[in-house]
Design a protein around this motif. Structure first.
Motif, PDB file in Angstrom:
ATOM      1  N   ALA A  38       0.840  -1.205   0.000  1.00  0.00           N
ATOM      2  CA  ALA A  38       0.000   0.000   0.000  1.00  0.00           C
ATOM      3  C   ALA A  38       0.875   1.255   0.000  1.00  0.00           C
ATOM      4  CB  ALA A  38      -0.925  -0.009   1.216  1.00  0.00           C
ATOM      5  N   PHE A  39       1.948   1.254   0.795  1.00  0.00           N
ATOM      6  CA  PHE A  39       2.859   2.402   0.792  1.00  0.00           C
ATOM      7  C   PHE A  39       3.532   2.569  -0.566  1.00  0.00           C
ATOM      8  CE2 PHE A  39       2.690   2.270   5.472  1.00  0.00           C
ATOM      9  CZ  PHE A  39       2.577   3.632   5.731  1.00  0.00           C
ATOM     10  N   LEU A  40       3.897   1.466  -1.212  1.00  0.00           N
ATOM     11  CA  LEU A  40       4.495   1.563  -2.544  1.00  0.00           C
ATOM     12  C   LEU A  40       3.500   2.103  -3.566  1.00  0.00           C
ATOM     13  CD1 LEU A  40       6.751  -1.566  -3.069  1.00  0.00           C
ATOM     14  CD2 LEU A  40       7.409   0.818  -2.949  1.00  0.00           C
ATOM     15  N   ALA A  41       2.237   1.705  -3.451  1.00  0.00           N
ATOM     16  CA  ALA A  41       1.219   2.208  -4.371  1.00  0.00           C
ATOM     17  C   ALA A  41       1.008   3.707  -4.196  1.00  0.00           C
ATOM     18  CB  ALA A  41      -0.103   1.461  -4.153  1.00  0.00           C
ATOM     19  N   VAL A  42       0.989   4.165  -2.960  1.00  0.00           N
ATOM     20  CA  VAL A  42       0.828   5.600  -2.693  1.00  0.00           C
ATOM     21  C   VAL A  42       2.046   6.368  -3.199  1.00  0.00           C
ATOM     22  CG1 VAL A  42       0.638   7.305  -0.832  1.00  0.00           C
ATOM     23  CG2 VAL A  42      -0.752   5.247  -0.776  1.00  0.00           C
ATOM     24  N   HIS A  43       3.236   5.787  -3.016  1.00  0.00           N
ATOM     25  CA  HIS A  43       4.459   6.423  -3.509  1.00  0.00           C
ATOM     26  C   HIS A  43       4.440   6.503  -5.036  1.00  0.00           C
ATOM     27  CE1 HIS A  43       8.675   7.445  -3.955  1.00  0.00           C
ATOM     28  NE2 HIS A  43       8.793   6.423  -4.784  1.00  0.00           N
ATOM     29  N   SER A  44       3.989   5.445  -5.696  1.00  0.00           N
ATOM     30  CA  SER A  44       3.915   5.434  -7.158  1.00  0.00           C
ATOM     31  C   SER A  44       2.885   6.419  -7.687  1.00  0.00           C
ATOM     32  CB  SER A  44       3.567   4.035  -7.662  1.00  0.00           C
ATOM     33  OG  SER A  44       4.606   3.145  -7.337  1.00  0.00           O
TER      34      SER A  44
END
Length: 62
Positions: A38-44
């Motif tokens: 989820a953090f990677l998706a928000v970062h992307s």
């Protein structure tokens, strides 16, 4: 910054899984992995990428 948080969550999940530590349901390796994703998706998506609200380069140019 969010990518670093995701990396830390992945490392914690890996250590818990590799050592076969018994944890509560909230801190299981799968839930930590999903939080990291989820953090990677928000970062992307561009959240927390360092954009400033002051306009950056919109000032007077010489």
């Amino acid at each position: 910054m969010l990518a670093f948080v995701a990396a830390v969550l992945f490392v914690i999940a890996f250590v818990i899984n590799a050592t076969e530590t018994s944890t509560e349901t909230v801190f299981s390796p799968t839930s930590l992995m999903l939080a990291g994703l989820a953090f990677l998706a928000v970062h992307s998506a561009g959240v927390g990428s360092g954009w400033s609200s002051r306009g950056g380069g919109r000032g007077r140019r010489r």
